[in-house]
Write a protein that holds these residues in place. Structure first.
Motif, PDB file in Angstrom:
ATOM      1  N   GLN A 196      -2.398  -3.894   1.367  1.00  0.00           N
ATOM      2  CA  GLN A 196      -3.814  -3.662   1.139  1.00  0.00           C
ATOM      3  C   GLN A 196      -4.332  -4.733   0.182  1.00  0.00           C
ATOM      4  O   GLN A 196      -3.609  -5.226  -0.682  1.00  0.00           O
ATOM      5  N   GLY A 203       0.803  -1.202   0.000  1.00  0.00           N
ATOM      6  CA  GLY A 203       0.000   0.000   0.000  1.00  0.00           C
ATOM      7  C   GLY A 203       0.842   1.260   0.000  1.00  0.00           C
ATOM      8  O   GLY A 203       2.075   1.223   0.110  1.00  0.00           O
ATOM      9  N   ALA A 204       0.181   2.400  -0.102  1.00  0.00           N
ATOM     10  CA  ALA A 204       0.890   3.678  -0.154  1.00  0.00           C
ATOM     11  C   ALA A 204       1.581   4.000   1.164  1.00  0.00           C
ATOM     12  O   ALA A 204       2.626   4.642   1.190  1.00  0.00           O
ATOM     13  N   SER A 205       1.022   3.543   2.294  1.00  0.00           N
ATOM     14  CA  SER A 205       1.591   3.839   3.609  1.00  0.00           C
ATOM     15  C   SER A 205       2.648   2.845   4.033  1.00  0.00           C
ATOM     16  O   SER A 205       3.159   2.921   5.143  1.00  0.00           O
ATOM     17  N   GLY A 206       2.995   1.892   3.198  1.00  0.00           N
ATOM     18  CA  GLY A 206       4.013   0.917   3.537  1.00  0.00           C
ATOM     19  C   GLY A 206       3.475  -0.432   3.946  1.00  0.00           C
ATOM     20  O   GLY A 206       4.215  -1.417   3.932  1.00  0.00           O
ATOM     21  N   GLY A 207       2.200  -0.505   4.327  1.00  0.00           N
ATOM     22  CA  GLY A 207       1.602  -1.783   4.694  1.00  0.00           C
ATOM     23  C   GLY A 207       1.031  -2.497   3.484  1.00  0.00           C
ATOM     24  O   GLY A 207       1.323  -2.174   2.329  1.00  0.00           O
ATOM     25  N   GLN A 250      -7.756  -5.457   9.630  1.00  0.00           N
ATOM     26  CA  GLN A 250      -7.740  -4.646  10.838  1.00  0.00           C
ATOM     27  C   GLN A 250      -8.433  -5.335  12.006  1.00  0.00           C
ATOM     28  O   GLN A 250      -8.146  -5.033  13.163  1.00  0.00           O
TER      29      GLN A 250
END
Length: 363
Positions: free
Chosen positions: A241, A235-239, A330
């Motif tokens: 998706q 994902g864009a935040s590093g995690g 989540q």
């Protein structure tokens, strides 16, 4: 009388009481740290989560070509290597073309000869036609001249076709890229002997990409009935998706050795931008809802092959081995065995493993 020696009363050395006090405070603080660690807990609760299973998939390019030799000869030059970016039509390698060039020259000479014979036959036909119109030769002589003219035209066409074939064969000695892409592998080097059909290079286009996953035959029915099929991508935040493929397909036959069915999931350009061919990803086949016990990822202790949690037992923690199910994002991860509903689990398994650790009071 023997005199008695009087000794002064014993007094502690200056500064010793302070050192003893500091040492005692340190020991007390360590004991308090080991015996008074308060670890927050969470109750294991049954939740409604998506049912299904996950498998490992491999990223592959949709457009990939193995460039093979179409002409025989020694490889004169290899102009690219693995990892190079190439453009459509770019020259990749050359093969010794001396034999092909000789064939081209031979074909050109045959074309010149055929054209000369055609001109001679045309002139002969014209003269015979004029003589036959004046009655000096028979109609049979005109027919013979006409046949010779047609044969000369056929010879010219045959020589022209041979010249085109020789030029095409000579062009096969120059290997070019069929499309824009990257060189994945070089199977030959300059100086190697090239023969028709021998692989020289492997080229792939960076977009689009697809995920290839091998689904066991025993799970093929569940895979086909899955309501949602998703792929875990960076994902864009590093995690990670979960994204859905742009299109998917499955092979109509199973592998006789591994007893698996190949599924191909094509990714959108946005989803495949951070992926590379050969990279492993997770593929999730989800269908419906089912009741599962779910725990946060932070509460799970993984040590080699051991997967466990610390469970409250009285005023202490007890280590229990568990068996995990699918990752629910989540919400946490599903627990298939090892816990019962209502068990209180330490949220920090590292602190819960310290001597004297105690569960914190419920908020």
């Amino acid at each position: 009388m023997r005199s008695l020696h009087h000794f002064p009363p014993w007094r502690p050395a200056r500064g010793l009481p302070a050192a003893l006090l500091c040492l005692g405070a340190l020991v007390a603080s360590v004991a308090a740290a080991q015996g008074g660690v308060q670890v927050p807990t969470v109750a294991a609760q049954v939740q409604s989560v998506g049912s299904g299973f996950e498998l490992d998939g491999v990223i592959e390019p949709v457009k990939q070509s193995i460039i093979s030799a179409q002409a025989g000869g020694r490889i004169g030059s290899m102009l690219v290597k693995a990892g190079d970016k190439v453009k459509a039509g770019q020259l990749l390698a050359t093969i010794d073309d001396r034999e092909a060039l000789t064939g081209v020259e031979r074909s050109q000479a045959q074309v010149a000869q055929a054209q000369a014979e055609l001109r001679n036959a045309q002139s002969q036909f014209d003269r015979t036609r004029d003589l036959q119109s004046k009655g000096f030769v028979s109609a049979a002589a005109l027919d013979t001249a006409d046949s010779q003219l047609k044969s000369a035209k056929a010879g010219r066409d045959q020589a022209g076709a041979g010249a085109k074939q020789s030029a095409l064969a000579q062009g096969f000695t120059r290997v070019s890229a069929p499309f824009d892409g990257w060189v994945l592998q070089a199977q030959a080097e300059a100086g190697d002997l090239a023969v028709p059909g021998k692989p020289l290079l492997t080229i792939y286009a960076p977009e689009p990409l697809r995920v290839v996953v091998q689904v066991p035959v025993s799970r093929s029915a569940a895979a086909r009935s899955a309501g949602v099929i998703e792929v875990a991508v960076p994902g864009a935040s590093g995690g990670l998706q979960w994204v859905r493929p742009a299109s998917l397909s499955s092979m109509p036959t199973a592998d006789p050795v591994s007893q698996t069915i190949e599924w191909r999931l094509e990714l959108s350009p946005e989803a495949g931008r951070a992926l590379l061919p050969g990279q492993q990803v997770r593929v999730r086949f989800a269908s419906g809802q089912q009741e599962r016990m779910v725990l946060p990822q932070a509460a799970i202790l993984r040590r080699g092959e051991l997967t466990a949690v610390y469970v409250v037992s009285g005023t202490q923690f007890v280590l229990k081995a568990i068996r995990l199910g699918a990752d629910q994002g989540q919400a946490g991860v599903a627990v298939l065995a090892g816990l019962t509903a209502g068990d209180r689990v330490a949220l920090d398994p590292v602190k819960a493993g310290l001597a004297g650790a105690q569960p914190a009071a419920a908020q």
